[in-house]
Design a protein around this motif. Structure first.
Motif, mmCIF file in Angstrom:
data_model
loop_
_atom_site.group_PDB
_atom_site.id
_atom_site.type_symbol
_atom_site.label_atom_id
_atom_site.label_comp_id
_atom_site.label_asym_id
_atom_site.label_seq_id
_atom_site.Cartn_x
_atom_site.Cartn_y
_atom_site.Cartn_z
ATOM 1 N N GLY A 290 0.837 -1.200 0.000
ATOM 2 C CA GLY A 290 0.000 0.000 0.000
ATOM 3 C C GLY A 290 0.860 1.233 0.000
ATOM 4 O O GLY A 290 2.020 1.196 0.376
ATOM 5 N N THR A 291 0.309 2.318 -0.432
ATOM 6 C CA THR A 291 1.080 3.549 -0.445
ATOM 7 C C THR A 291 0.803 4.379 0.799
ATOM 8 O O THR A 291 1.411 5.407 0.988
ATOM 9 C CB THR A 291 0.718 4.391 -1.670
ATOM 10 N N ASN A 292 -0.086 3.902 1.650
ATOM 11 C CA ASN A 292 -0.465 4.753 2.768
ATOM 12 C C ASN A 292 0.219 4.358 4.069
ATOM 13 O O ASN A 292 -0.011 4.952 5.089
ATOM 14 C CB ASN A 292 -1.995 4.739 2.959
ATOM 15 N N ARG A 293 1.109 3.333 4.046
ATOM 16 C CA ARG A 293 1.819 2.986 5.270
ATOM 17 C C ARG A 293 3.117 3.798 5.324
ATOM 18 O O ARG A 293 3.846 3.880 4.359
ATOM 19 C CB ARG A 293 2.147 1.495 5.284
ATOM 20 N N GLU A 294 3.373 4.378 6.467
ATOM 21 C CA GLU A 294 4.596 5.150 6.638
ATOM 22 C C GLU A 294 5.478 4.409 7.617
ATOM 23 O O GLU A 294 5.210 4.412 8.810
ATOM 24 C CB GLU A 294 4.271 6.504 7.219
ATOM 25 N N VAL A 295 6.312 3.662 7.222
ATOM 26 C CA VAL A 295 7.263 2.848 7.983
ATOM 27 C C VAL A 295 6.561 1.888 8.907
ATOM 28 O O VAL A 295 6.326 2.192 10.033
ATOM 29 C CB VAL A 295 8.238 3.700 8.810
ATOM 30 N N HIS B 170 8.137 15.238 -10.955
ATOM 31 C CA HIS B 170 7.528 14.027 -10.388
ATOM 32 C C HIS B 170 6.369 14.467 -9.510
ATOM 33 O O HIS B 170 6.451 15.458 -8.793
ATOM 34 C CB HIS B 170 8.553 13.231 -9.576
ATOM 35 N N TYR B 171 5.279 13.718 -9.588
ATOM 36 C CA TYR B 171 4.043 14.137 -8.927
ATOM 37 C C TYR B 171 3.342 12.979 -8.228
ATOM 38 O O TYR B 171 2.429 13.172 -7.453
ATOM 39 C CB TYR B 171 3.085 14.731 -9.989
ATOM 40 N N ASP B 172 3.765 11.734 -8.462
ATOM 41 C CA ASP B 172 3.108 10.596 -7.812
ATOM 42 C C ASP B 172 3.402 10.594 -6.317
ATOM 43 O O ASP B 172 4.489 10.996 -5.894
ATOM 44 C CB ASP B 172 3.624 9.270 -8.398
ATOM 45 N N GLU B 173 2.438 10.079 -5.563
ATOM 46 C CA GLU B 173 2.613 9.907 -4.123
ATOM 47 C C GLU B 173 3.971 9.263 -3.796
ATOM 48 O O GLU B 173 4.753 9.780 -3.010
ATOM 49 C CB GLU B 173 1.447 9.023 -3.623
ATOM 50 N N ASN B 174 4.263 8.141 -4.462
ATOM 51 C CA ASN B 174 5.457 7.373 -4.113
ATOM 52 C C ASN B 174 6.752 7.967 -4.636
ATOM 53 O O ASN B 174 7.831 7.557 -4.232
ATOM 54 C CB ASN B 174 5.341 5.929 -4.623
ATOM 55 N N LEU B 175 6.651 8.905 -5.567
ATOM 56 C CA LEU B 175 7.871 9.542 -6.080
ATOM 57 C C LEU B 175 8.084 10.918 -5.473
ATOM 58 O O LEU B 175 9.114 11.535 -5.703
ATOM 59 C CB LEU B 175 7.802 9.678 -7.612
ATOM 60 N N SER B 176 7.088 11.412 -4.731
ATOM 61 C CA SER B 176 7.222 12.778 -4.236
ATOM 62 C C SER B 176 6.660 12.941 -2.814
ATOM 63 O O SER B 176 7.413 13.079 -1.854
ATOM 64 C CB SER B 176 6.529 13.739 -5.210
ATOM 65 N N ASP B 177 5.326 12.859 -2.668
ATOM 66 C CA ASP B 177 4.694 13.227 -1.395
ATOM 67 C C ASP B 177 5.233 12.434 -0.203
ATOM 68 O O ASP B 177 5.445 12.978 0.877
ATOM 69 C CB ASP B 177 3.177 13.010 -1.471
ATOM 70 N N VAL B 178 5.430 11.121 -0.412
ATOM 71 C CA VAL B 178 5.868 10.290 0.716
ATOM 72 C C VAL B 178 7.239 10.750 1.216
ATOM 73 O O VAL B 178 7.529 10.702 2.418
ATOM 74 C CB VAL B 178 5.854 8.787 0.331
ATOM 75 N N PHE B 179 8.069 11.257 0.323
ATOM 76 C CA PHE B 179 9.385 11.746 0.725
ATOM 77 C C PHE B 179 9.256 13.021 1.569
ATOM 78 O O PHE B 179 9.960 13.194 2.553
ATOM 79 C CB PHE B 179 10.254 12.030 -0.506
ATOM 80 N N ARG C 290 6.777 13.840 3.481
ATOM 81 C CA ARG C 290 6.275 13.505 4.820
ATOM 82 C C ARG C 290 7.346 12.805 5.647
ATOM 83 O O ARG C 290 7.593 13.173 6.795
ATOM 84 C CB ARG C 290 5.047 12.593 4.705
ATOM 85 N N GLN C 291 7.976 11.790 5.069
ATOM 86 C CA GLN C 291 8.905 10.981 5.865
ATOM 87 C C GLN C 291 10.142 11.781 6.259
ATOM 88 O O GLN C 291 10.708 11.556 7.322
ATOM 89 C CB GLN C 291 9.332 9.743 5.069
ATOM 90 N N MET C 292 10.583 12.675 5.391
ATOM 91 C CA MET C 292 11.824 13.393 5.664
ATOM 92 C C MET C 292 11.569 14.761 6.283
ATOM 93 O O MET C 292 12.515 15.506 6.530
ATOM 94 C CB MET C 292 12.633 13.547 4.373
ATOM 95 N N TYR D 260 11.084 6.516 1.024
ATOM 96 C CA TYR D 260 12.509 6.610 1.376
ATOM 97 C C TYR D 260 12.897 5.648 2.497
ATOM 98 O O TYR D 260 13.909 4.948 2.417
ATOM 99 C CB TYR D 260 12.826 8.057 1.789
ATOM 100 N N LEU D 261 12.094 5.594 3.545
ATOM 101 C CA LEU D 261 12.505 4.808 4.715
ATOM 102 C C LEU D 261 12.491 3.315 4.426
ATOM 103 O O LEU D 261 13.417 2.585 4.807
ATOM 104 C CB LEU D 261 11.607 5.151 5.918
ATOM 105 N N ASP D 262 11.451 2.844 3.743
ATOM 106 C CA ASP D 262 11.411 1.422 3.376
ATOM 107 C C ASP D 262 12.580 1.070 2.471
ATOM 108 O O ASP D 262 13.209 0.021 2.617
ATOM 109 C CB ASP D 262 10.101 1.087 2.647
ATOM 110 N N PHE D 263 12.862 1.942 1.531
ATOM 111 C CA PHE D 263 13.931 1.632 0.581
ATOM 112 C C PHE D 263 15.292 1.617 1.277
ATOM 113 O O PHE D 263 16.120 0.729 1.048
ATOM 114 C CB PHE D 263 13.916 2.616 -0.590
#
Ligand code: UD1
Length: 416
Positions: free
Chosen positions: A16-21, A85-94, A96-98, A313-316
Motif C-alpha cells: 500500500g502507499t499509505n503505510r509510513e514505515v 515528479h508528482y506521484d505519491e510514491n515519487l514525491s509526497d511520501v518523501f 512527509r517521511q523526511m 525513502y525509509l522502506d527503501f
C-alpha cells in the motif's frame, strides 16, 4: 528469462502507499574550506535562498539543506517544486517521511518530452523568481528541473548554487550528463562530493574559487534516517525476515532509458537477474518508466524476482541497508551502498561517481548478462568488494554548504 506464465505485475501492487514505515581540513589541495566566523548572523538583510526540487532523487538532497537553513535566523529559505515528479510514491511520501516543508510554489509541469518539460519549467519559474527576488537559487543533482531553473535564474542575473556539481560520466547520451554540464557552466557556487569532480570542473574552466568540497548531502540524509528506516516492517511484509534476523536477499532498481526503453535490452538484463534470483529473492521496486515498458513487453520473470511498486525513502533505505547485494543503474544508489558498505553492481558502462569504485563497494559490471551473473556469484560466494567511506561523507555536508553560503553570497544586490 524464465517463462513462469505469471503476469509481470502479478504481485505488483500489494504494498500500500499509505503505510509510513511502515577531513580533515587540508586533505584536498584544491579545496576551499572557509573558516566559520559567525558574523553573518548579525548581517542584514536575511539571505533569501530559493531551493528547487523536481524529481525523486532531489528530495533526499534538499531535506538536510532545508533543515539546516531553517536553523539559521540569517537565512530565508523558499522551496519550489517543479512538479516533474508528482506521484505519491515519487514525491509526497518523501516530503512527509523526511519532514521537508511543503513547497511555497508547485509549478505542476508534469511529464513530457525533455524539451517540453524544460521549456515549461523555464516559463513557469520566471514569474516566481521575479516575485520572490531571491539572492540565490540553489539546485541539486542533474534532472531537467535542475538545468531549467538554473537557466531561468542565470538569465535574470540571480546567483546559482549547484549541489552535487562536477560529476561527469562523459556520456552525452545520458540526459543527466547534459543537465550536469550545462548547470555547472551557469552556476556561481559549485559544491562537490568527490575529488574527481573538482578536476572535471577545472578542466571545463570553472574558477577554482567557485568550487567547494563539502561532502554529500544525500549521505547526510542516509545517516540522519538510517536508524528510523531500520524500524520499517517492510522486511516482515516481504517475508525477508526470520523472527529478528534477515534472510539473504538482493535489491534491484532499473530505470535508465538506455536499459529499460528497449525490450531486447530489458529482457536480457532481466534474464541475468532471473539467474541470480534462482539463488536468492531479489526485490525490485519498479519505477513508473520501467513499469510502462514491462507492461508493453510481455516479459516474464522468475518467481523469486519480486516486483513491487516504488517504495518510500525509509522502506527503501531499510532494504538497501540489509541487502546481501544491490544491482542498479541509478546514480544515487551507487553512493548509498558505498556509505552503507553493501556490495553494489552497477548495470551501466560508465559512472559519474568514480569514488564509489575507487573507494567504495561499487563495481561497474556493464550490461553483459554473463558479467552480471559472474559478479553476483562472486558476492554470494563471499568475495564481495570491501570499501571505505569517501572523505567528508560524514553527515555534515549541508552544514558546510550553509556556512559557506552565508559567507560568500551577496544579498539584495539584484535590480530586477
Ligand atoms: C527522472 C530523471 C532522472 C532520475 C529519475 C528518478 C531527468 C532527465 N530524468 O527520470 O535523472 O534518475 O527521474 O526517478 O530529469 N511518471 C509517473 N509519475 C511521476 C513521474 C513520472 O508515472 O510522478 C512516469 C511518466 O509517465 C513519465 C515517466 O514516468 O513519462 C518517466 O518520468 P520522467 O520524469 O520523464 O523521467 P524519469 O525516468 O523519472
Amino acid at each position: 528469462m524464465t517463462k513462469t506464465g505469471a503476469g509481470i505485475l502479478d504481485r505488483y501492487c500489494f504494498l500500500g502507499t499509505n503505510r509510513e514505515v511502515s577531513i580533515p581540513k587540508g586533505q584536498f589541495a584544491d579545496v576551499i574550506l572557509l573558516e566559520y566566523t559567525g558574523n553573518h548572523e548579525k548581517m542584514s538583510p536575511r539571505l533569501k535562498v530559493l531551493n528547487v526540487v523536481g524529481a525523486r532523487p532531489n528530495l533526499p538532497k534538499i531535506a538536510p539543506l532545508m533543515r539546516e537553513m531553517q536553523r539559521h535566523e540569517a537565512i530565508e529559505p523558499i522551496l519550489v517544486h517543479t512538479g516533474q515528479h508528482y506521484d505519491e510514491n515519487l514525491s509526497d511520501v518523501f516530503f512527509r517521511q523526511m519532514g521537508i516543508p511543503s513547497p511555497h510554489v508547485n509549478l505542476e509541469v508534469g511529464s513530457g518530452s525533455h524539451a517540453f518539460q524544460t521549456a515549461e519549467i523555464l516559463k513557469r519559474v520566471e514569474p516566481v523568481l521575479l516575485e520572490h527576488k531571491p539572492d540565490l537559487v540553489l539546485v541539486v543533482g542533474d534532472v531537467n528541473s535542475t538545468i531549467a531553473v538554473s537557466l531561468a535564474a542565470a538569465k535574470l542575473g540571480i546567483g546559482v548554487a549547484h549541489v552535487e556539481a562536477g560529476l561527469r560520466s562523459y556520456d552525452r547520451s545520458m540526459p543527466e550528463e547534459i543537465n550536469r554540464v550545462l548547470t555547472d557552466a551557469l552556476a556561481d557556487y559549485l559544491f562537490v562530493t568527490e575529488e574527481e569532480a573538482i578536476q572535471n570542473l577545472l578542466r571545463e574552466g570553472r574558477p577554482r574559487g567557485s568550487i567547494f568540497m563539502v561532502g554529500n548531502v544525500m549521505i547526510d540524509s542516509l545517516r540522519h534516517f538510517l536508524s528510523l528506516a531500520q524500524q520499517s516492517v517492510i522486511g516482515d511484509e516481504l517475508g525477508l525476515k526470520n523472527s529478528a534476523s534477515w534472510r539473504r536477499f538482493g535489491v534491484l532498481t532499473l530505470h535508465r532509458p538506455s536499459n529499460v526503453d528497449g525490450v531486447q535490452k530489458l529482457g536480457e538484463l532481466l534474464g541475468a537477474i532471473d539467474t541470480i534470483a534462482s539463488e536468492l529473492p531479489i526485490i525490485f521496486p519498479v519505477h513508473p518508466r520501467t513499469q510502462q515498458r514491462l507492461m508493453q513487453s510481455g516479459i516474464h520473470h522468475h518467481p523469486q524476482l519480486r516486483l513491487i511498486s516504488s517504495v518510500g525513502y525509509l522502506d527503501f533505505l531499510c532494504l538497501l541497508s540489509k541487502a546481501t547485494l544491490v544491482l542498479t543503474d541509478s546514480g544515487g544508489i551507487q553512493e548509498e551502498t558505498t556509505a552503507l558498505g553493501v556490495p553494489c553492481l552497477t548495470l551501466r558502462e560508465n559512472t559519474e561517481r568514480p569514488v564509489t569504485i575507487s573507494e567504495g563497494t561499487n563495481l561497474l559490471v556493464g550490461t553483459d548478462p554473463s558479467k552480471i551473473v559472474g559478479a553476483a556469484k562472486d558476492i554470494l560466494c563471499g568475495r564481495a568488494k570491501v570499501g571505505k567511506i569517501p572523505p567528508l561523507w560524514d553527515g555534515r555536508a549541508a552544514t558546510r554548504i550553509v556556512e559557506i553560503l552565508l559567507q560568500v553570497v551577496p544579498r539584495a544586490s539584484i535590480n530586477y
